[in-house]
Design an enzyme around this catalytic site. Structure first.
Site, PDB file in Angstrom:
ATOM      1  N   SER A   1     -74.138 -61.583 -14.971  1.00  0.00           N
ATOM      2  CA  SER A   1     -73.647 -61.107 -13.677  1.00  0.00           C
ATOM      3  C   SER A   1     -74.740 -61.174 -12.620  1.00  0.00           C
ATOM      4  CB  SER A   1     -73.144 -59.669 -13.811  1.00  0.00           C
ATOM      5  OG  SER A   1     -74.144 -58.846 -14.377  1.00  0.00           O
TER       6      SER A   1
ATOM      7  N   ASN B   1     -75.028 -48.547 -18.751  1.00  0.00           N
ATOM      8  CA  ASN B   1     -73.705 -48.080 -18.304  1.00  0.00           C
ATOM      9  C   ASN B   1     -73.797 -47.007 -17.216  1.00  0.00           C
ATOM     10  OD1 ASN B   1     -72.945 -49.789 -20.293  1.00  0.00           O
ATOM     11  ND2 ASN B   1     -72.148 -48.230 -21.694  1.00  0.00           N
TER      12      ASN B   1
ATOM     13  N   THR C   1     -39.645 -53.762  20.269  1.00  0.00           N
ATOM     14  CA  THR C   1     -39.278 -53.401  18.902  1.00  0.00           C
ATOM     15  C   THR C   1     -38.478 -54.603  18.422  1.00  0.00           C
ATOM     16  OG1 THR C   1     -37.221 -52.338  19.577  1.00  0.00           O
ATOM     17  CG2 THR C   1     -39.148 -50.912  19.395  1.00  0.00           C
ATOM     18  N   HIS C   2     -38.608 -54.931  17.149  1.00  0.00           N
ATOM     19  CA  HIS C   2     -37.988 -56.139  16.592  1.00  0.00           C
ATOM     20  C   HIS C   2     -38.457 -57.396  17.338  1.00  0.00           C
ATOM     21  CE1 HIS C   2     -35.062 -53.362  14.654  1.00  0.00           C
ATOM     22  NE2 HIS C   2     -35.172 -52.719  15.810  1.00  0.00           N
TER      23      HIS C   2
ATOM     24  N   SER D   1     -59.432 -78.202  19.810  1.00  0.00           N
ATOM     25  CA  SER D   1     -58.863 -79.116  18.834  1.00  0.00           C
ATOM     26  C   SER D   1     -59.659 -80.416  18.878  1.00  0.00           C
ATOM     27  CB  SER D   1     -57.403 -79.382  19.188  1.00  0.00           C
ATOM     28  OG  SER D   1     -56.992 -80.635  18.686  1.00  0.00           O
TER      29      SER D   1
ATOM     30  N   LYS E   1     -56.172 -78.006  24.006  1.00  0.00           N
ATOM     31  CA  LYS E   1     -56.007 -76.830  23.145  1.00  0.00           C
ATOM     32  C   LYS E   1     -57.117 -75.802  23.258  1.00  0.00           C
ATOM     33  CE  LYS E   1     -53.362 -76.089  20.370  1.00  0.00           C
ATOM     34  NZ  LYS E   1     -52.758 -76.484  19.120  1.00  0.00           N
TER      35      LYS E   1
ATOM     36  N   ASN F   1     -57.666 -72.591  20.836  1.00  0.00           N
ATOM     37  CA  ASN F   1     -57.044 -71.939  19.682  1.00  0.00           C
ATOM     38  C   ASN F   1     -57.679 -70.590  19.347  1.00  0.00           C
ATOM     39  OD1 ASN F   1     -55.315 -74.142  19.284  1.00  0.00           O
ATOM     40  ND2 ASN F   1     -56.859 -75.223  18.065  1.00  0.00           N
TER      41      ASN F   1
ATOM     42  N   GLU G   1     -56.789 -65.790  13.884  1.00  0.00           N
ATOM     43  CA  GLU G   1     -56.053 -66.375  12.757  1.00  0.00           C
ATOM     44  C   GLU G   1     -56.796 -66.184  11.441  1.00  0.00           C
ATOM     45  OE1 GLU G   1     -53.934 -70.326  13.931  1.00  0.00           O
ATOM     46  OE2 GLU G   1     -55.665 -70.074  15.246  1.00  0.00           O
TER      47      GLU G   1
ATOM     48  N   TYR H   1     -67.164 -47.163 -21.302  1.00  0.00           N
ATOM     49  CA  TYR H   1     -67.521 -48.428 -20.667  1.00  0.00           C
ATOM     50  C   TYR H   1     -66.916 -49.602 -21.432  1.00  0.00           C
ATOM     51  CZ  TYR H   1     -70.052 -52.331 -18.685  1.00  0.00           C
ATOM     52  OH  TYR H   1     -70.348 -53.519 -18.064  1.00  0.00           O
TER      53      TYR H   1
ATOM     54  N   GLN I   1     -67.530 -54.882 -15.330  1.00  0.00           N
ATOM     55  CA  GLN I   1     -68.442 -55.737 -14.556  1.00  0.00           C
ATOM     56  C   GLN I   1     -67.669 -56.480 -13.456  1.00  0.00           C
ATOM     57  OE1 GLN I   1     -71.783 -57.805 -16.527  1.00  0.00           O
ATOM     58  NE2 GLN I   1     -70.681 -59.691 -16.114  1.00  0.00           N
TER      59      GLN I   1
ATOM     60  N   LYS J   1     -67.366 -55.815  -9.154  1.00  0.00           N
ATOM     61  CA  LYS J   1     -68.337 -56.079  -8.080  1.00  0.00           C
ATOM     62  C   LYS J   1     -67.993 -57.218  -7.130  1.00  0.00           C
ATOM     63  CE  LYS J   1     -71.824 -54.280 -11.057  1.00  0.00           C
ATOM     64  NZ  LYS J   1     -70.802 -54.201 -12.141  1.00  0.00           N
TER      65      LYS J   1
HETATM   66  N1  ARG Z   1     -73.766 -55.941 -15.818  1.00  0.00           N
HETATM   67  C1  ARG Z   1     -73.091 -54.825 -16.369  1.00  0.00           C
HETATM   68  C2  ARG Z   1     -71.995 -54.343 -15.395  1.00  0.00           C
HETATM   69  O1  ARG Z   1     -71.985 -54.788 -14.307  1.00  0.00           O
HETATM   70  C3  ARG Z   1     -74.043 -53.719 -16.620  1.00  0.00           C
HETATM   71  C4  ARG Z   1     -73.653 -52.809 -17.735  1.00  0.00           C
HETATM   72  C5  ARG Z   1     -73.666 -53.510 -19.038  1.00  0.00           C
HETATM   73  N2  ARG Z   1     -73.570 -52.624 -20.114  1.00  0.00           N
HETATM   74  C6  ARG Z   1     -73.315 -53.067 -21.315  1.00  0.00           C
HETATM   75  N3  ARG Z   1     -73.276 -52.205 -22.238  1.00  0.00           N
HETATM   76  N4  ARG Z   1     -73.117 -54.327 -21.554  1.00  0.00           N
HETATM   77  O2  ARG Z   1     -71.141 -53.567 -15.716  1.00  0.00           O
END
Ligand code: ARG
Length: 465
Positions: free
Chosen positions: A26, A113, A158-159, A280, A286, A288, A293, A320, A325, A328
């Site tokens: 990650s 965790n 309205t509408h 354009s 144009k 735009n 948008e 966990y 993960q 994010k």
């Molecule tokens: N990269 C992991 C996450 O974003 C960190 C935690 C990982 N923990 C584990 N026991 N593998 O959640």
């Protein structure tokens, strides 16, 4: 730990398959958490030393090691590697390289965790506040523009059918209040993120005599999780954040739709500044509204991130799971979408021009004073339903002859609605229609001025929060 081995390699006879390594990693996105990770680690290590769990000297070495890593990251001198999976292990491994054995003591009484949960709480707290500031800035532009356009009257719909005329300021202030609620939602997110999960360990707490309150205070949290299982698996605050962001995008998207519509030739009463429009490549004439948008378009992907995380969480057993993960990237992308959207909207609104003559032309001769005619009949004692019927007939009569109410001759009026005074009808301008709506929250000058004052008060109050 042997060189080339992962941090958890002790139990294993071989390294992960290269596809597993890439799939599991990650770091390419969670490196964004590095400043929070380091901040959290420093608080943790201070606590470990204070509690006598590790030596003071080790703690000092770790702290300065982490600070030098932070400086490297800031200067772009830190190479994050996928082999070390995530931001946490990249930083810890570099620490040990740099300060030696003491680095290995940082992770005492902690799991990734609760560490990642801590990082995300710090991140969300800070980002929710930043988005709130941007919302506040946009509200400021709305207040300014509402003040500057108090005397501009636009068709109200309205509408998407002409309904009753309203002040442009009234329309702008409607968005002020939507954003006001968005700001409140963001405060809620800040509050829910304002809790320290650190000390939960992997899921069950830790055997070391840690001091969770100390870490909590050190990091500026107002509270802590009372349940270690909840602490490592709660992502509600991220969901709430995604919902708050989705709602902001939805508001901006509705506004975008209006700007697109109102700046088209058919409506043509708004003109976007050249700096906020694009041309354009083929059609020289144009101009735009691409920004509007794109805001409208990007709203979909933000909704997707909210739905995505809801689905990720559904069915997850405690505590966990690696699924978490996935909390994010969607959030990061949602933030990278909503922040420029809010900034661009502020600039786009601050620089647009309203074409008053076009508005006057548009408001000529529509039948949006019909309710006022009916209300007038009611004041003469006719029940509203009956009045509605009479004015309905009058609209048809006038429309068939392609004339506005005020252009009907006294004898024409006499034919359909003899109860109405021709002189009164002749003076029924959009301004009078608007001014007749003095009710609180309505669109007359005095009502909008009072509303503006209240909005401004709310805005000034939030400026310090
Ligand atoms: N990269 C992991 C996450 O974003 C960190 C935690 C990982 N923990 C584990 N026991 N593998 O959640």
């Amino acid at each position: 730990m042997e060189k080339g081995q992962s941090m958890w390699g002790g139990r294993f006879t071989k390294p992960p398959h290269e596809l597993v390594e890439a799939f599991n990693a990650s770091v390419h996105f969670d490196k964004r958490l590095a400043p929070y990770d380091i901040q959290g680690s420093i608080a943790h290590v201070k606590m470990l030393a204070k509690q006598g769990i590790i030596g003071t000297e080790d703690a000092q070495q770790i702290e300065s090691g982490l600070q030098s890593i932070e400086a490297d990251i800031k200067q772009g001198k830190f190479d994050f590697t996928t082999t070390l999976e995530d931001v946490h292990m990249n930083i810890e491994s570099r620490l040990t390289e740099r300060i030696g054995e003491a680095g290995g003591k940082l992770h005492t009484g902690r799991s990734r965790n609760d560490q990642v949960a801590l990082d995300m709480h710090l991140f969300v707290k800070s980002e929710a506040n930043e988005v709130k500031q941007l919302v506040h800035q946009l509200q400021g532009v709305l207040l300014d523009q509402a003040k500057a356009h108090m005397d501009v009257i636009i068709p109200g719909y309205t509408h998407l059918q002409r309904a009753q005329p309203v002040r442009f300021s009234h329309h702008l202030l409607a968005y002020f209040w939507m954003l006001e609620r968005d700001g409140e939602r963001l405060s809620g997110v800040e509050k829910r993120a304002d809790m320290s999960p650190l000390g939960a360990g992997a899921l069950a707490g830790t055997t070391f005599p840690i001091d969770r309150e100390y870490v909590m205070h050190e990091l500026g949290f107002s509270g802590l999780y009372e349940n270690s299982l909840d602490a490592v698996s709660d992502r509600d605050y991220i969901l709430e954040f995604l919902f708050a962001i989705s709602t902001i995008m939805m508001h901006l998207s509705r506004f975008s739709e209006e700007l697109i519509l109102y700046s088209s030739t058919e409506f043509g009463w708004i003109e976007l500044d050249d700096a906020y429009a694009t041309g354009s490549s083929m059609m020289p004439q144009k101009k735009n509204p691409d920004v509007a948008e794109l805001v409208r378009g990007k709203t979909g992907r933000v909704y997707g991130h909210l739905q995505g995380l809801l689905t990720t969480l559904k069915g997850l057993p405690l505590a966990y799971n690696k699924d978490l993960q996935e909390d994010k990237e969607g959030l990061f992308d949602a933030l990278d979408t909503v922040k420029p959207s809010l900034q661009l909207f502020a600039g786009m609104l601050a620089s647009l021009t309203v074409k008053k003559e076009r508005l006057e032309e548009l408001l000529q001769g529509d039948y949006s004073a019909a309710t006022d005619l009916a209300d007038e009949l009611v004041r003469q004692g006719i029940p509203f339903r009956q009045a509605h019927e009479i004015v309905g007939k009058l609209v048809r009569y006038a429309a068939d002859r392609k004339v506005a109410f005020h252009a009907l001759t006294p004898s024409q009026l006499q034919e359909v609605a003899p109860q109405l005074d021709p002189a009164w009808v002749a003076e029924l301008t959009p301004l009078r229609v608007v001014e007749a709506r003095q009710s609180r929250g309505g669109t007359s000058m005095s009502a909008v001025e009072m509303q503006w004052e209240m909005a401004n008060q709310a805005w000034e109050y939030h400026a310090f929060q």
